[in-house]
Design a protein around this motif. Structure first.
Motif: not given
Length: 354
Positions: A41-54
């Motif tokens: 999941t962290d790897e996906d966030i680093v490559r912007a495949a997922m994750g949303a800022a507050p």
């Protein structure tokens, strides 16, 4: 304070930056981070495949697998020095019926937040705050392995669901087949053997730490493709997310077999599936296929209990690399033999535990 962040929606923007101390309005409990585990999941966030800022923030502090110590607390439920793990998912603000019942892992409307993943800063920073209700106090014996509680909690939830489904009929389940010997698959095997099941784990790694960890549990490690398996398993736990593995697994199992999908499939995959044959098999044999993700307080507690019952040396071997947060780039570079990589945020405190 130091914080490991990504810029929202920007691939490869991972950086260690200075941020202000946590706002006291975030909660009465101030926690010092000891370590943070890394996963896909962290790897996906680093490559912007997922994750949303507050809301209102251009960046997201990453890190959801965590371990810390209480620095100060205005809540009598916790004291300075307590070893704690923070819950990742937090209830939605309405809340929905599931979140209102403390089952935030089953949120019905998708308005939940997840630390280090979805609209809430994570734990890869020197300090963070929250309410006592967002923490689980751990036994001091987990001072070295407590960072594994969060990933283990997801598996503890899976086993809870398996046991609930098993209760629908008289199911004398005795054999478990697990695909994948990464951390999730290993925790699935740990909890299977703790329950007394005959446990079989399939993975492509021919030798090294993974098969050794499986065999140390008294389980059997298989180097052959699961599609070639001739085992009649009662419980199937899929931990790879690989579409071909999932397709092969759905063709296995006998009467009343329970298939749990824990691995998240990357990207997209189009595969031919004989839906009629699959339907015929599941209906005729009373089969169950279900997916599960995340965890609530009950599952964190079960995970902590499972780790306390495990061999500490086995847990130590599962963490194959501990990297100072200043060397975060090295931590995200996969090395041969990696199973679980952990960032040491408070390196001095972590060294005292070794």
């Amino acid at each position: 304070m130091r914080a490991l962040t990504v810029d929202a929606g920007v691939p490869g923007s991972l950086s260690l930056r200075e941020l202000p101390d946590p706002d006291p309005r975030e909660g009465p409990v101030l926690v010092r981070t000891l370590s943070v585990g890394l996963c896909g999941t962290d790897e996906d966030i680093v490559r912007a495949a997922m994750g949303a800022a507050p809301p209102g923030s251009a960046h997201l502090v990453i890190g959801h697998e965590n371990l810390g110590r209480v620095l100060s607390s205005a809540d009598d439920a916790l004291r300075q020095g307590d070893l704690v793990v923070g819950f990742v998912r937090r209830p939605d603000p309405l809340p929905c019926s599931a979140c209102a019942a403390g089952e935030w892992d089953m949120c019905r409307n998708g308005r939940y937040t997840s630390r280090g993943i979805t609209r809430l800063h994570g734990f890869a920073r020197d300090r963070w705050r929250c309410s006592a209700g967002g923490l689980l106090r751990l036994d001091g014996r987990l001072a070295r392995s407590g960072v594994l509680v969060e990933p283990a909690s997801v598996v503890a939830k899976a086993w809870e669901q398996i046991e609930r489904i098993s209760s629908r009929a008289h199911c004398d389940h005795g054999r478990v087949l697990i695909t994948g010997a990464g951390p999730v698959g290993l925790f699935a095997a740990l909890m299977a053997t703790q329950r007394g099941f005959e446990t079989h784990v399939y993975d492509v790694v021919p030798a090294g730490t993974k098969p050794e960890l499986v065999e140390a549990l008294g389980a059997t490690y298989h180097r052959t493709p699961v599609a070639d398996s001739r085992l009649a398993a009662d419980i199937l736990v899929e931990c790879t997310g690989s579409p071909p593995v999932i397709a092969a697994l759905l063709g296995l199992g006998g009467p009343a077999t329970i298939t749990c999908l824990l691995g998240m499939s990357p990207g997209e995959a189009v595969m031919p599936v004989d839906v009629a044959a699959l339907n015929h098999r599941l209906v005729r044999l009373n089969g169950v296929v279900f997916g599960t993700v995340n965890a609530n307080r009950r599952h964190y507690e079960s995970a902590a209990d499972a780790l306390l019952a495990a061999d500490p040396a086995w847990l130590d071997r599962l963490v194959t690399r501990r990297v100072p947060i200043e060397e975060y780039a090295r931590a995200f570079h996969r090395e041969a033999g990696d199973v679980k990589v952990v960032l040491e945020v408070d390196e001095q405190a972590c060294q005292l535990l070794s």
